[in-house]
Design an enzyme around this catalytic site. Structure first.
Site, short mmCIF file in Angstrom:
data_model
loop_
_atom_site.label_atom_id
_atom_site.label_comp_id
_atom_site.label_asym_id
_atom_site.label_seq_id
_atom_site.Cartn_x
_atom_site.Cartn_y
_atom_site.Cartn_z
CG ASP A 94 -11.90 -3.86 5.41
OD1 ASP A 94 -11.65 -4.70 4.51
OD2 ASP A 94 -13.05 -3.62 5.84
CG HIS A 95 -6.46 -5.97 0.88
ND1 HIS A 95 -6.39 -4.99 -0.08
CD2 HIS A 95 -5.36 -6.75 0.69
CE1 HIS A 95 -5.31 -5.17 -0.82
NE2 HIS A 95 -4.65 -6.23 -0.37
NE ARG A 96 -14.70 -4.92 3.65
CZ ARG A 96 -15.82 -4.58 4.26
NH1 ARG A 96 -16.98 -5.01 3.81
NH2 ARG A 96 -15.79 -3.84 5.34
#
Lengths: 396, 214
Positions: free
Chosen positions: A367-369
Protein backbone atom coordinates in the site's frame (compact mmCIF):
# COMPACT_ATOMS: atom_id res chain seq x y z
CA UNK A 1 -47.59 18.13 15.95
CA UNK A 2 -47.85 15.42 18.56
CA UNK A 3 -47.79 11.81 17.49
CA UNK A 4 -48.95 8.71 19.29
CA UNK A 5 -46.57 5.80 19.44
CA UNK A 6 -48.49 2.55 19.41
CA UNK A 7 -47.32 -0.90 20.46
CA UNK A 8 -46.34 -2.35 17.09
CA UNK A 9 -47.09 -5.74 15.66
CA UNK A 10 -43.81 -7.41 16.61
CA UNK A 11 -44.64 -11.00 15.72
CA UNK A 12 -47.21 -13.30 14.23
CA UNK A 13 -49.86 -14.01 16.82
CA UNK A 14 -48.62 -11.54 19.41
CA UNK A 15 -51.63 -9.69 20.76
CA UNK A 16 -50.21 -8.20 23.91
CA UNK A 17 -47.08 -7.60 25.88
CA UNK A 18 -45.98 -6.34 29.26
CA UNK A 19 -44.18 -3.06 29.74
CA UNK A 20 -41.08 -4.10 31.65
CA UNK A 21 -39.07 -0.92 31.67
CA UNK A 22 -39.30 2.66 30.48
CA UNK A 23 -36.05 3.88 29.01
CA UNK A 24 -37.20 7.52 28.78
CA UNK A 25 -39.32 9.78 30.97
CA UNK A 26 -41.76 12.58 30.23
CA UNK A 27 -39.96 15.71 29.13
CA UNK A 28 -36.96 13.83 27.68
CA UNK A 29 -35.85 14.68 24.18
CA UNK A 30 -35.41 11.53 22.10
CA UNK A 31 -33.65 10.95 18.83
CA UNK A 32 -35.11 8.85 16.10
CA UNK A 33 -34.34 5.13 16.68
CA UNK A 34 -33.58 5.78 20.34
CA UNK A 35 -35.07 2.99 22.48
CA UNK A 36 -38.18 4.23 24.31
CA UNK A 37 -39.50 1.30 26.23
CA UNK A 38 -38.84 -2.36 26.84
CA UNK A 39 -41.76 -4.71 26.36
CA UNK A 40 -41.84 -8.41 27.11
CA UNK A 41 -43.81 -11.06 25.33
CA UNK A 42 -43.33 -14.84 25.35
CA UNK A 43 -39.98 -14.62 27.12
CA UNK A 44 -38.66 -12.08 24.69
CA UNK A 45 -37.89 -8.58 25.82
CA UNK A 46 -37.93 -6.07 23.00
CA UNK A 47 -36.74 -2.50 23.12
CA UNK A 48 -38.97 -0.38 20.92
CA UNK A 49 -37.15 2.40 19.12
CA UNK A 50 -38.74 5.79 18.53
CA UNK A 51 -39.99 6.34 14.98
CA UNK A 52 -39.39 10.08 15.25
CA UNK A 53 -37.23 12.64 16.99
CA UNK A 54 -39.03 14.77 19.55
CA UNK A 55 -39.94 15.31 23.17
CA UNK A 56 -41.70 12.68 25.28
CA UNK A 57 -45.00 14.42 26.10
CA UNK A 58 -46.94 11.71 27.83
CA UNK A 59 -46.32 8.11 28.87
CA UNK A 60 -49.57 6.17 28.58
CA UNK A 61 -48.66 2.79 30.08
CA UNK A 62 -46.82 2.12 33.32
CA UNK A 63 -44.16 -0.52 33.87
CA UNK A 64 -45.86 -3.81 34.73
CA UNK A 65 -48.93 -2.93 32.70
CA UNK A 66 -50.11 -5.20 29.90
CA UNK A 67 -50.54 -3.46 26.58
CA UNK A 68 -52.28 -4.65 23.46
CA UNK A 69 -50.94 -4.36 19.93
CA UNK A 70 -52.09 -1.03 18.53
CA UNK A 71 -52.50 0.57 21.97
CA UNK A 72 -50.87 3.97 22.40
CA UNK A 73 -47.96 3.73 24.83
CA UNK A 74 -46.39 7.16 24.54
CA UNK A 75 -47.05 10.52 22.91
CA UNK A 76 -44.16 12.38 21.31
CA UNK A 77 -44.07 15.95 20.05
CA UNK A 78 -42.51 19.37 20.38
CA UNK A 79 -41.53 20.67 23.80
CA UNK A 80 -44.40 22.48 25.53
CA UNK A 81 -46.95 21.19 23.06
CA UNK A 82 -50.33 20.09 24.35
CA UNK A 83 -51.28 16.48 23.76
CA UNK A 84 -53.52 16.46 20.75
CA UNK A 85 -52.46 13.53 18.75
CA UNK A 86 -52.02 12.14 15.34
CA UNK A 87 -51.53 8.43 14.91
CA UNK A 88 -48.21 7.09 13.82
CA UNK A 89 -47.30 3.55 13.05
CA UNK A 90 -44.23 2.28 14.75
CA UNK A 91 -41.38 0.64 13.01
CA UNK A 92 -41.47 -3.07 13.29
CA UNK A 93 -39.52 -5.90 11.81
CA UNK A 94 -42.61 -7.58 10.49
CA UNK A 95 -43.64 -4.71 8.32
CA UNK A 96 -41.11 -2.21 7.13
CA UNK A 97 -37.76 -1.53 8.64
CA UNK A 98 -37.10 2.01 9.83
CA UNK A 99 -36.87 4.37 6.94
CA UNK A 100 -34.12 6.91 7.16
CA UNK A 101 -35.28 9.33 4.53
CA UNK A 102 -36.42 12.86 5.19
CA UNK A 103 -35.47 15.28 7.91
CA UNK A 104 -34.76 14.11 11.43
CA UNK A 105 -37.51 16.09 13.06
CA UNK A 106 -41.08 14.96 13.36
CA UNK A 107 -41.26 13.30 10.02
CA UNK A 108 -43.52 10.31 9.60
CA UNK A 109 -41.84 7.21 8.28
CA UNK A 110 -43.37 5.64 5.23
CA UNK A 111 -46.27 3.71 6.70
CA UNK A 112 -47.87 2.81 3.42
CA UNK A 113 -45.27 0.02 3.10
CA UNK A 114 -47.07 -1.96 5.80
CA UNK A 115 -48.08 -5.27 4.38
CA UNK A 116 -50.12 -8.10 5.80
CA UNK A 117 -48.93 -11.58 4.95
CA UNK A 118 -48.20 -14.85 6.73
CA UNK A 119 -44.57 -15.86 7.32
CA UNK A 120 -44.93 -18.59 4.69
CA UNK A 121 -45.98 -16.02 2.09
CA UNK A 122 -43.17 -13.71 3.18
CA UNK A 123 -40.68 -16.52 2.77
CA UNK A 124 -42.12 -17.35 -0.61
CA UNK A 125 -41.82 -13.71 -1.66
CA UNK A 126 -38.21 -13.64 -0.55
CA UNK A 127 -37.46 -16.74 -2.57
CA UNK A 128 -38.97 -15.19 -5.67
CA UNK A 129 -37.29 -11.89 -4.85
CA UNK A 130 -40.61 -10.08 -4.81
CA UNK A 131 -41.00 -6.91 -2.74
CA UNK A 132 -44.24 -7.31 -0.78
CA UNK A 133 -44.70 -3.56 -0.68
CA UNK A 134 -45.52 -3.53 -4.38
CA UNK A 135 -47.73 -6.62 -4.43
CA UNK A 136 -51.44 -6.20 -5.03
CA UNK A 137 -53.24 -7.94 -2.15
CA UNK A 138 -56.41 -9.90 -2.90
CA UNK A 139 -56.74 -11.87 0.34
CA UNK A 140 -59.20 -11.13 3.16
CA UNK A 141 -58.45 -7.94 5.07
CA UNK A 142 -55.85 -6.86 2.58
CA UNK A 143 -53.75 -9.96 3.19
CA UNK A 144 -51.23 -10.89 0.50
CA UNK A 145 -51.70 -14.45 -0.70
CA UNK A 146 -49.17 -16.79 -2.28
CA UNK A 147 -51.03 -16.36 -5.56
CA UNK A 148 -50.56 -12.57 -5.35
CA UNK A 149 -46.82 -13.06 -4.95
CA UNK A 150 -46.70 -15.49 -7.86
CA UNK A 151 -48.57 -13.05 -10.09
CA UNK A 152 -46.28 -10.19 -9.12
CA UNK A 153 -43.27 -12.37 -9.87
CA UNK A 154 -44.58 -13.31 -13.32
CA UNK A 155 -45.03 -9.68 -14.19
CA UNK A 156 -41.33 -9.04 -13.72
CA UNK A 157 -39.76 -9.46 -17.15
CA UNK A 158 -37.24 -12.23 -17.63
CA UNK A 159 -33.93 -11.39 -19.30
CA UNK A 160 -34.01 -12.86 -22.79
CA UNK A 161 -30.67 -14.66 -22.72
CA UNK A 162 -31.52 -16.26 -19.41
CA UNK A 163 -34.88 -17.39 -20.72
CA UNK A 164 -33.21 -19.03 -23.69
CA UNK A 165 -30.70 -20.86 -21.51
CA UNK A 166 -27.66 -19.04 -22.91
CA UNK A 167 -26.77 -17.61 -19.54
CA UNK A 168 -26.97 -18.93 -16.06
CA UNK A 169 -27.43 -16.79 -12.97
CA UNK A 170 -25.42 -17.96 -9.97
CA UNK A 171 -26.20 -16.09 -6.77
CA UNK A 172 -23.23 -14.26 -5.31
CA UNK A 173 -23.27 -15.53 -1.77
CA UNK A 174 -21.26 -17.03 1.04
CA UNK A 175 -17.50 -16.89 0.76
CA UNK A 176 -17.73 -15.72 -2.86
CA UNK A 177 -19.65 -12.67 -1.68
CA UNK A 178 -17.19 -11.97 1.12
CA UNK A 179 -14.29 -12.22 -1.30
CA UNK A 180 -16.05 -9.89 -3.71
CA UNK A 181 -16.67 -7.29 -1.03
CA UNK A 182 -13.22 -7.46 0.49
CA UNK A 183 -11.34 -7.35 -2.77
CA UNK A 184 -13.30 -4.39 -4.09
CA UNK A 185 -12.87 -2.62 -0.77
CA UNK A 186 -9.11 -3.15 -0.75
CA UNK A 187 -8.78 -1.97 -4.35
CA UNK A 188 -10.89 1.07 -3.55
CA UNK A 189 -8.99 2.11 -0.48
CA UNK A 190 -5.34 1.14 -0.81
CA UNK A 191 -2.84 2.46 -3.34
CA UNK A 192 -1.57 -0.82 -4.75
CA UNK A 193 1.96 -1.15 -6.11
CA UNK A 194 3.66 -4.40 -7.14
CA UNK A 195 7.37 -5.01 -6.68
CA UNK A 196 8.83 -8.18 -8.21
CA UNK A 197 12.11 -9.89 -7.33
CA UNK A 198 13.81 -13.11 -8.42
CA UNK A 199 14.84 -15.40 -5.61
CA UNK A 200 17.33 -18.23 -6.12
CA UNK A 201 16.01 -21.27 -4.28
CA UNK A 202 18.84 -23.64 -5.27
CA UNK A 203 20.40 -23.81 -1.80
CA UNK A 204 17.02 -23.88 -0.15
CA UNK A 205 15.98 -26.88 -2.26
CA UNK A 206 18.60 -29.05 -0.57
CA UNK A 207 17.97 -27.59 2.89
CA UNK A 208 14.28 -28.22 2.48
CA UNK A 209 14.98 -31.78 1.32
CA UNK A 210 16.83 -32.39 4.61
CA UNK A 211 14.07 -30.76 6.62
CA UNK A 212 11.47 -32.75 4.76
CA UNK A 213 13.04 -36.04 5.78
CA UNK A 214 13.29 -34.93 9.39
CA UNK A 215 9.71 -33.75 9.38
CA UNK A 216 8.50 -36.99 7.91
CA UNK A 217 9.50 -38.77 11.09
CA UNK A 218 6.92 -36.74 12.98
CA UNK A 219 4.46 -37.09 10.11
CA UNK A 220 4.69 -33.45 9.15
CA UNK A 221 4.73 -32.27 5.55
CA UNK A 222 7.54 -29.76 5.06
CA UNK A 223 6.95 -27.48 2.11
CA UNK A 224 8.83 -24.32 1.16
CA UNK A 225 6.19 -22.16 2.75
CA UNK A 226 7.41 -22.43 6.38
CA UNK A 227 10.84 -21.17 5.22
CA UNK A 228 9.24 -18.21 3.51
CA UNK A 229 7.15 -17.48 6.63
CA UNK A 230 10.30 -17.46 8.74
CA UNK A 231 12.17 -15.23 6.28
CA UNK A 232 9.23 -12.84 6.06
CA UNK A 233 8.95 -12.56 9.84
CA UNK A 234 12.65 -11.66 10.03
CA UNK A 235 12.09 -9.12 7.26
CA UNK A 236 9.11 -7.63 9.09
CA UNK A 237 11.13 -7.24 12.25
CA UNK A 238 13.66 -5.13 10.36
CA UNK A 239 10.98 -3.30 8.35
CA UNK A 240 8.13 -2.92 10.85
CA UNK A 241 5.95 -0.74 8.62
CA UNK A 242 5.16 -3.79 6.52
CA UNK A 243 3.61 -5.34 9.63
CA UNK A 244 1.07 -2.59 10.03
CA UNK A 245 -2.34 -1.24 9.14
CA UNK A 246 -3.63 2.22 8.39
CA UNK A 247 -6.29 3.66 10.66
CA UNK A 248 -8.08 5.84 8.11
CA UNK A 249 -10.26 7.49 10.73
CA UNK A 250 -7.47 8.66 13.00
CA UNK A 251 -4.87 9.06 10.28
CA UNK A 252 -2.46 6.84 12.12
CA UNK A 253 -0.26 3.97 11.01
CA UNK A 254 -0.71 1.13 13.46
CA UNK A 255 2.59 -0.74 13.69
CA UNK A 256 2.13 -4.21 15.15
CA UNK A 257 4.59 -5.85 17.50
CA UNK A 258 3.16 -9.30 16.92
CA UNK A 259 3.58 -11.40 13.81
CA UNK A 260 0.43 -13.16 12.66
CA UNK A 261 0.97 -14.48 9.17
CA UNK A 262 -2.02 -15.24 6.98
CA UNK A 263 -1.71 -18.07 4.49
CA UNK A 264 -4.01 -18.02 1.47
CA UNK A 265 -5.65 -21.39 0.96
CA UNK A 266 -7.62 -22.34 -2.12
CA UNK A 267 -10.77 -24.25 -1.23
CA UNK A 268 -13.69 -25.50 -3.28
CA UNK A 269 -15.82 -22.63 -2.11
CA UNK A 270 -13.17 -19.96 -2.58
CA UNK A 271 -10.04 -18.51 -1.08
CA UNK A 272 -9.71 -18.56 2.71
CA UNK A 273 -6.86 -17.13 4.76
CA UNK A 274 -6.17 -18.87 8.06
CA UNK A 275 -3.67 -17.12 10.27
CA UNK A 276 -0.53 -18.47 11.94
CA UNK A 277 -0.48 -16.59 15.22
CA UNK A 278 2.85 -15.44 16.70
CA UNK A 279 4.85 -16.95 13.88
CA UNK A 280 8.01 -15.35 15.31
CA UNK A 281 7.76 -17.57 18.38
CA UNK A 282 7.30 -20.81 16.47
CA UNK A 283 9.83 -23.21 15.03
CA UNK A 284 9.97 -24.18 11.38
CA UNK A 285 8.47 -27.53 12.27
CA UNK A 286 5.65 -26.00 14.28
CA UNK A 287 4.83 -23.65 11.43
CA UNK A 288 4.83 -26.50 8.93
CA UNK A 289 2.51 -28.48 11.15
CA UNK A 290 0.20 -25.53 11.66
CA UNK A 291 0.02 -24.74 7.96
CA UNK A 292 -0.96 -28.34 7.31
CA UNK A 293 -3.64 -28.31 9.99
CA UNK A 294 -5.09 -24.93 9.06
CA UNK A 295 -5.15 -25.75 5.34
CA UNK A 296 -6.95 -28.98 6.05
CA UNK A 297 -9.46 -27.18 8.26
CA UNK A 298 -9.95 -24.54 5.58
CA UNK A 299 -10.63 -27.18 2.95
CA UNK A 300 -13.10 -29.03 5.15
CA UNK A 301 -14.76 -25.82 6.31
CA UNK A 302 -13.78 -26.33 9.94
CA UNK A 303 -11.88 -23.14 10.70
CA UNK A 304 -13.04 -21.12 13.65
CA UNK A 305 -13.49 -17.39 13.38
CA UNK A 306 -10.48 -16.93 15.59
CA UNK A 307 -8.28 -18.87 13.19
CA UNK A 308 -8.98 -16.45 10.35
CA UNK A 309 -8.70 -13.24 12.35
CA UNK A 310 -5.93 -10.97 13.48
CA UNK A 311 -3.50 -11.36 10.59
CA UNK A 312 -0.77 -8.76 10.18
CA UNK A 313 0.76 -9.84 6.85
CA UNK A 314 -0.32 -12.35 4.23
CA UNK A 315 1.52 -14.82 2.04
CA UNK A 316 -0.07 -16.49 -0.95
CA UNK A 317 1.54 -19.43 -2.62
CA UNK A 318 -0.08 -19.16 -6.02
CA UNK A 319 3.08 -20.62 -7.58
CA UNK A 320 2.10 -24.07 -6.37
CA UNK A 321 -0.51 -23.91 -9.12
CA UNK A 322 1.35 -21.85 -11.68
CA UNK A 323 2.12 -18.41 -13.02
CA UNK A 324 5.19 -16.26 -13.63
CA UNK A 325 4.16 -13.66 -11.10
CA UNK A 326 0.90 -12.24 -9.83
CA UNK A 327 -0.31 -8.96 -8.45
CA UNK A 328 -2.20 -10.15 -5.38
CA UNK A 329 -4.69 -7.84 -3.73
CA UNK A 330 -3.66 -6.62 -0.31
CA UNK A 331 -5.61 -8.23 2.49
CA UNK A 332 -7.01 -4.98 3.82
CA UNK A 333 -6.42 -3.49 6.43
CA UNK A 334 -2.98 -5.07 6.21
CA UNK A 335 -0.55 -3.09 4.06
CA UNK A 336 1.32 -5.76 2.11
CA UNK A 337 0.99 -9.22 0.66
CA UNK A 338 3.66 -11.50 -0.74
CA UNK A 339 2.87 -13.80 -3.65
CA UNK A 340 5.27 -16.67 -4.29
CA UNK A 341 5.60 -17.83 -7.87
CA UNK A 342 6.46 -21.22 -9.27
CA UNK A 343 9.94 -22.74 -8.71
CA UNK A 344 11.47 -23.08 -12.17
CA UNK A 345 14.85 -24.40 -13.28
CA UNK A 346 16.41 -21.59 -15.27
CA UNK A 347 19.81 -20.78 -16.71
CA UNK A 348 21.52 -18.17 -14.58
CA UNK A 349 24.92 -16.52 -14.58
CA UNK A 350 27.02 -17.34 -11.54
CA UNK A 351 30.71 -16.35 -11.25
CA UNK A 352 30.81 -15.78 -15.01
CA UNK A 353 29.38 -19.21 -15.82
CA UNK A 354 25.98 -20.17 -17.07
CA UNK A 355 24.48 -22.57 -14.54
CA UNK A 356 21.08 -24.09 -13.93
CA UNK A 357 19.42 -22.68 -10.83
CA UNK A 358 16.01 -23.00 -9.13
CA UNK A 359 14.42 -19.59 -9.51
CA UNK A 360 11.23 -18.22 -8.01
CA UNK A 361 9.58 -14.86 -8.58
CA UNK A 362 8.40 -13.09 -5.45
CA UNK A 363 5.92 -10.31 -5.98
CA UNK A 364 5.22 -8.00 -3.12
CA UNK A 365 2.10 -5.90 -3.30
CA UNK A 366 2.13 -2.98 -0.91
CA UNK A 367 0.00 0.00 0.00
CA UNK A 368 1.81 3.08 -1.28
CA UNK A 369 -0.05 5.22 1.22
CA UNK A 370 2.06 3.67 3.99
CA UNK A 371 5.18 2.44 2.18
CA UNK A 372 7.40 3.48 -0.72
CA UNK A 373 9.09 1.52 -3.48
CA UNK A 374 12.47 1.77 -1.76
CA UNK A 375 10.99 0.22 1.39
CA UNK A 376 9.61 -2.63 -0.69
CA UNK A 377 12.96 -3.24 -2.40
CA UNK A 378 14.80 -3.22 0.95
CA UNK A 379 12.31 -5.55 2.58
CA UNK A 380 12.29 -7.98 -0.30
CA UNK A 381 16.10 -7.87 -0.59
CA UNK A 382 16.33 -9.01 2.98
CA UNK A 383 13.80 -11.82 2.55
CA UNK A 384 15.65 -12.86 -0.61
CA UNK A 385 19.01 -12.95 1.16
CA UNK A 386 17.67 -15.09 4.01
CA UNK A 387 16.26 -17.61 1.56
CA UNK A 388 19.24 -17.62 -0.80
CA UNK A 389 21.71 -18.21 2.00
CA UNK A 390 19.56 -20.46 4.12
CA UNK A 391 20.57 -20.81 7.71
CA UNK A 392 17.51 -22.25 9.37
CA UNK A 393 17.23 -24.17 12.56
CA UNK A 394 15.74 -27.44 11.43
CA UNK A 395 15.15 -29.06 14.80
CA UNK A 396 11.71 -28.88 16.33
CA UNK B 1 -28.75 -15.67 5.84
CA UNK B 2 -25.08 -16.07 6.69
CA UNK B 3 -23.99 -16.61 10.24
CA UNK B 4 -20.70 -16.80 12.04
CA UNK B 5 -20.18 -19.46 14.66
CA UNK B 6 -18.35 -18.75 17.87
CA UNK B 7 -17.67 -21.72 20.11
CA UNK B 8 -16.44 -20.36 23.43
CA UNK B 9 -16.11 -23.69 25.22
CA UNK B 10 -16.43 -23.29 29.00
CA UNK B 11 -16.68 -19.58 29.81
CA UNK B 12 -17.67 -17.43 32.71
CA UNK B 13 -21.18 -15.99 32.42
CA UNK B 14 -20.18 -12.35 33.03
CA UNK B 15 -17.46 -12.53 30.43
CA UNK B 16 -19.82 -13.89 27.77
CA UNK B 17 -22.47 -11.31 28.72
CA UNK B 18 -19.92 -8.62 27.86
CA UNK B 19 -19.17 -10.35 24.56
CA UNK B 20 -22.89 -10.43 23.79
CA UNK B 21 -23.27 -6.70 24.43
CA UNK B 22 -20.26 -5.98 22.28
CA UNK B 23 -21.62 -8.17 19.48
CA UNK B 24 -25.02 -6.45 19.60
CA UNK B 25 -23.27 -3.13 19.06
CA UNK B 26 -21.07 -4.55 16.30
CA UNK B 27 -23.99 -6.25 14.62
CA UNK B 28 -25.89 -2.98 14.74
CA UNK B 29 -22.97 -1.26 13.01
CA UNK B 30 -22.84 -4.13 10.47
CA UNK B 31 -19.29 -4.87 11.58
CA UNK B 32 -20.10 -8.53 12.09
CA UNK B 33 -22.51 -11.06 10.61
CA UNK B 34 -25.37 -12.61 12.48
CA UNK B 35 -23.62 -14.83 14.99
CA UNK B 36 -24.42 -17.95 16.97
CA UNK B 37 -22.43 -18.20 20.18
CA UNK B 38 -22.22 -21.65 21.76
CA UNK B 39 -20.93 -21.94 25.29
CA UNK B 40 -21.04 -23.86 28.55
CA UNK B 41 -21.05 -21.83 31.77
CA UNK B 42 -19.76 -22.62 35.24
CA UNK B 43 -22.56 -22.62 37.86
CA UNK B 44 -24.55 -19.38 37.69
CA UNK B 45 -28.07 -18.10 38.24
CA UNK B 46 -29.58 -15.48 35.99
CA UNK B 47 -32.76 -13.54 36.52
CA UNK B 48 -34.70 -12.28 33.52
CA UNK B 49 -36.98 -9.28 33.58
CA UNK B 50 -39.68 -11.20 35.41
CA UNK B 51 -37.24 -12.64 37.90
CA UNK B 52 -37.05 -11.75 41.58
CA UNK B 53 -34.73 -12.90 44.34
CA UNK B 54 -37.70 -14.83 45.77
CA UNK B 55 -37.06 -17.43 43.14
CA UNK B 56 -33.43 -17.78 44.17
CA UNK B 57 -33.36 -20.38 46.91
CA UNK B 58 -29.66 -21.00 47.34
CA UNK B 59 -26.96 -18.39 47.74
CA UNK B 60 -24.20 -20.71 46.54
CA UNK B 61 -23.98 -19.45 42.96
CA UNK B 62 -23.39 -15.98 41.54
CA UNK B 63 -26.58 -14.20 40.44
CA UNK B 64 -26.94 -11.92 37.43
CA UNK B 65 -29.91 -9.65 36.72
CA UNK B 66 -30.18 -9.47 32.96
CA UNK B 67 -32.33 -7.99 30.24
CA UNK B 68 -33.72 -11.16 28.70
CA UNK B 69 -37.36 -12.21 28.99
CA UNK B 70 -38.37 -14.78 31.57
CA UNK B 71 -37.64 -15.50 35.20
CA UNK B 72 -34.87 -17.31 37.05
CA UNK B 73 -32.71 -19.93 35.44
CA UNK B 74 -29.63 -21.90 36.22
CA UNK B 75 -26.68 -22.50 33.92
CA UNK B 76 -23.88 -24.89 34.66
CA UNK B 77 -21.62 -27.66 33.45
CA UNK B 78 -23.28 -30.19 31.16
CA UNK B 79 -25.65 -27.61 29.72
CA UNK B 80 -25.26 -26.27 26.19
CA UNK B 81 -26.10 -22.59 25.95
CA UNK B 82 -26.65 -20.80 22.65
CA UNK B 83 -26.89 -17.09 22.02
CA UNK B 84 -28.09 -16.12 18.54
CA UNK B 85 -27.13 -12.51 17.83
CA UNK B 86 -29.39 -11.86 14.86
CA UNK B 87 -30.47 -8.68 13.14
CA UNK B 88 -34.23 -9.14 12.98
CA UNK B 89 -34.42 -6.13 10.74
CA UNK B 90 -32.11 -7.56 8.11
CA UNK B 91 -33.28 -11.15 8.27
CA UNK B 92 -36.93 -10.07 8.50
CA UNK B 93 -37.53 -12.57 11.25
CA UNK B 94 -40.08 -11.42 13.82
CA UNK B 95 -39.57 -12.11 17.50
CA UNK B 96 -42.14 -14.88 17.68
CA UNK B 97 -40.71 -16.65 14.64
CA UNK B 98 -37.30 -16.36 16.29
CA UNK B 99 -38.53 -18.18 19.40
CA UNK B 100 -40.42 -20.78 17.32
CA UNK B 101 -37.33 -21.36 15.16
CA UNK B 102 -35.07 -21.82 18.17
CA UNK B 103 -37.58 -24.29 19.59
CA UNK B 104 -37.58 -26.10 16.27
CA UNK B 105 -33.76 -26.37 16.33
CA UNK B 106 -33.94 -27.84 19.83
CA UNK B 107 -36.78 -30.24 19.00
CA UNK B 108 -34.93 -31.52 15.94
CA UNK B 109 -31.73 -31.92 17.93
CA UNK B 110 -33.54 -33.85 20.65
CA UNK B 111 -35.07 -36.01 17.95
CA UNK B 112 -31.61 -36.73 16.48
CA UNK B 113 -30.86 -38.40 19.81
CA UNK B 114 -34.12 -40.33 19.87
CA UNK B 115 -36.00 -37.93 22.17
CA UNK B 116 -39.49 -36.78 21.21
CA UNK B 117 -39.82 -33.23 22.47
CA UNK B 118 -42.45 -30.60 21.80
CA UNK B 119 -43.85 -27.19 22.66
CA UNK B 120 -46.29 -26.20 25.36
CA UNK B 121 -48.48 -23.22 24.63
CA UNK B 122 -47.57 -20.05 26.53
CA UNK B 123 -44.49 -21.78 27.89
CA UNK B 124 -41.57 -21.20 25.55
CA UNK B 125 -38.83 -23.80 25.70
CA UNK B 126 -39.06 -27.45 24.80
CA UNK B 127 -40.79 -30.12 26.78
CA UNK B 128 -40.70 -33.89 27.10
CA UNK B 129 -43.62 -35.56 28.90
CA UNK B 130 -44.40 -32.47 30.95
CA UNK B 131 -40.76 -31.86 31.85
CA UNK B 132 -38.66 -29.04 30.53
CA UNK B 133 -35.56 -30.05 28.55
CA UNK B 134 -34.51 -26.61 27.31
CA UNK B 135 -35.25 -23.02 28.32
CA UNK B 136 -35.49 -19.95 26.14
CA UNK B 137 -35.08 -16.30 27.04
CA UNK B 138 -34.40 -13.61 24.47
CA UNK B 139 -33.74 -9.90 24.46
CA UNK B 140 -33.99 -7.57 21.48
CA UNK B 141 -32.30 -4.19 21.31
CA UNK B 142 -32.26 -2.08 18.17
CA UNK B 143 -33.91 -5.09 16.53
CA UNK B 144 -30.84 -7.23 17.32
CA UNK B 145 -31.56 -10.38 19.32
CA UNK B 146 -29.35 -11.73 22.06
CA UNK B 147 -29.49 -14.19 24.96
CA UNK B 148 -31.06 -17.43 23.78
CA UNK B 149 -31.47 -21.02 24.86
CA UNK B 150 -30.10 -23.50 27.36
CA UNK B 151 -30.33 -27.20 26.62
CA UNK B 152 -29.71 -29.71 29.40
CA UNK B 153 -27.42 -32.48 28.24
CA UNK B 154 -25.75 -33.93 31.29
CA UNK B 155 -26.68 -31.11 33.64
CA UNK B 156 -26.68 -31.98 37.33
CA UNK B 157 -30.44 -31.45 37.77
CA UNK B 158 -30.09 -31.16 41.56
CA UNK B 159 -28.56 -27.76 40.97
CA UNK B 160 -31.88 -26.45 39.70
CA UNK B 161 -32.99 -26.69 43.33
CA UNK B 162 -30.99 -23.51 43.83
CA UNK B 163 -33.84 -21.71 42.10
CA UNK B 164 -37.47 -22.00 41.18
CA UNK B 165 -36.86 -22.27 37.45
CA UNK B 166 -39.17 -19.73 35.84
CA UNK B 167 -41.20 -19.82 39.04
CA UNK B 168 -41.82 -23.54 38.69
CA UNK B 169 -40.78 -26.47 40.82
CA UNK B 170 -37.16 -27.52 40.16
CA UNK B 171 -38.32 -31.09 39.57
CA UNK B 172 -39.89 -29.81 36.34
CA UNK B 173 -36.46 -29.75 34.73
CA UNK B 174 -35.06 -32.72 32.88
CA UNK B 175 -31.97 -33.52 30.81
CA UNK B 176 -31.01 -35.70 27.88
CA UNK B 177 -28.96 -37.83 30.25
CA UNK B 178 -31.97 -38.40 32.49
CA UNK B 179 -34.24 -39.29 29.58
CA UNK B 180 -31.76 -41.56 27.83
CA UNK B 181 -30.24 -43.06 30.94
CA UNK B 182 -26.73 -42.26 29.72
CA UNK B 183 -24.50 -39.29 29.14
CA UNK B 184 -24.58 -37.66 25.73
CA UNK B 185 -21.53 -36.31 23.93
CA UNK B 186 -21.31 -32.52 24.15
CA UNK B 187 -19.59 -32.36 20.79
CA UNK B 188 -22.21 -34.45 19.06
CA UNK B 189 -25.07 -32.37 20.39
CA UNK B 190 -23.23 -29.22 19.38
CA UNK B 191 -22.78 -30.57 15.86
CA UNK B 192 -26.47 -31.35 15.60
CA UNK B 193 -27.48 -27.97 16.99
CA UNK B 194 -25.38 -26.32 14.27
CA UNK B 195 -26.78 -28.58 11.55
CA UNK B 196 -30.37 -27.96 12.63
CA UNK B 197 -29.78 -24.24 13.07
CA UNK B 198 -28.61 -24.13 9.45
CA UNK B 199 -31.71 -26.01 8.30
CA UNK B 200 -34.30 -24.15 10.32
CA UNK B 201 -32.91 -20.66 9.76
CA UNK B 202 -31.93 -21.46 6.18
CA UNK B 203 -28.47 -20.25 7.11
CA UNK B 204 -25.01 -20.95 5.86
CA UNK B 205 -22.07 -20.86 8.20
CA UNK B 206 -19.58 -18.21 7.20
CA UNK B 207 -16.03 -18.62 8.40
CA UNK B 208 -15.61 -14.88 8.07
CA UNK B 209 -12.85 -15.52 5.61
CA UNK B 210 -10.23 -12.95 4.98
CA UNK B 211 -9.95 -13.59 1.34
CA UNK B 212 -7.66 -12.61 -1.48
CA UNK B 213 -7.93 -12.73 -5.21
CA UNK B 214 -5.57 -12.51 -8.08
Amino acid sequence: MAVEFKFPDIGEGVMEGEVTKWLVKEGDYVKRDQPLVEVMTEKVTVELPSPVAGTVLKIMAKAGETIRVGQTVVVLGEKGETVQTQTIASVSTRTTSPTHSGSQKMVQPAVQGKTIATPAVRKFARELNVDLAVVQATGPGGRITEEDVRNASKRATQPIAQAEGLEERVPLKGIRKTIAERMAKSKNIAAHVTHVEEVDFTELVSVREKAKQMAQKSNVKMTYLPFVVKAVVDGLKKHPHFNASLDDQKNEIVVKKYYNIGIAVATEIGLIVPVIKDADKKSLMQIAQEIEELSEKARTNKLTLNETRGGTFTITNIGSIGGVFSTAIINHPEVAILAIGRIVKRPAVKNGNIVIRDIVNFSLNFDHRVLDGADAANFLNMVKKILEEPNFELQA
Amino acid sequence: MRISLLDLGLRDYGEVLKIQHKFVEERRASKILDTLILVEHPDVITLGRRGTMENVVSKDFPVYFIERGGDATYHGPGQLVGYPIISLEQTRIDVVTLVRNIEEVLIKTASDFGITAGRVEKKPGIWVDGKKLASIGIAVQHWISFHGFALNLNTDLKKFYAIKPCGMEPSTMTSMQKILGKKVSFDNVKKNIIKNFKDVFDAEIAEEPIALAF
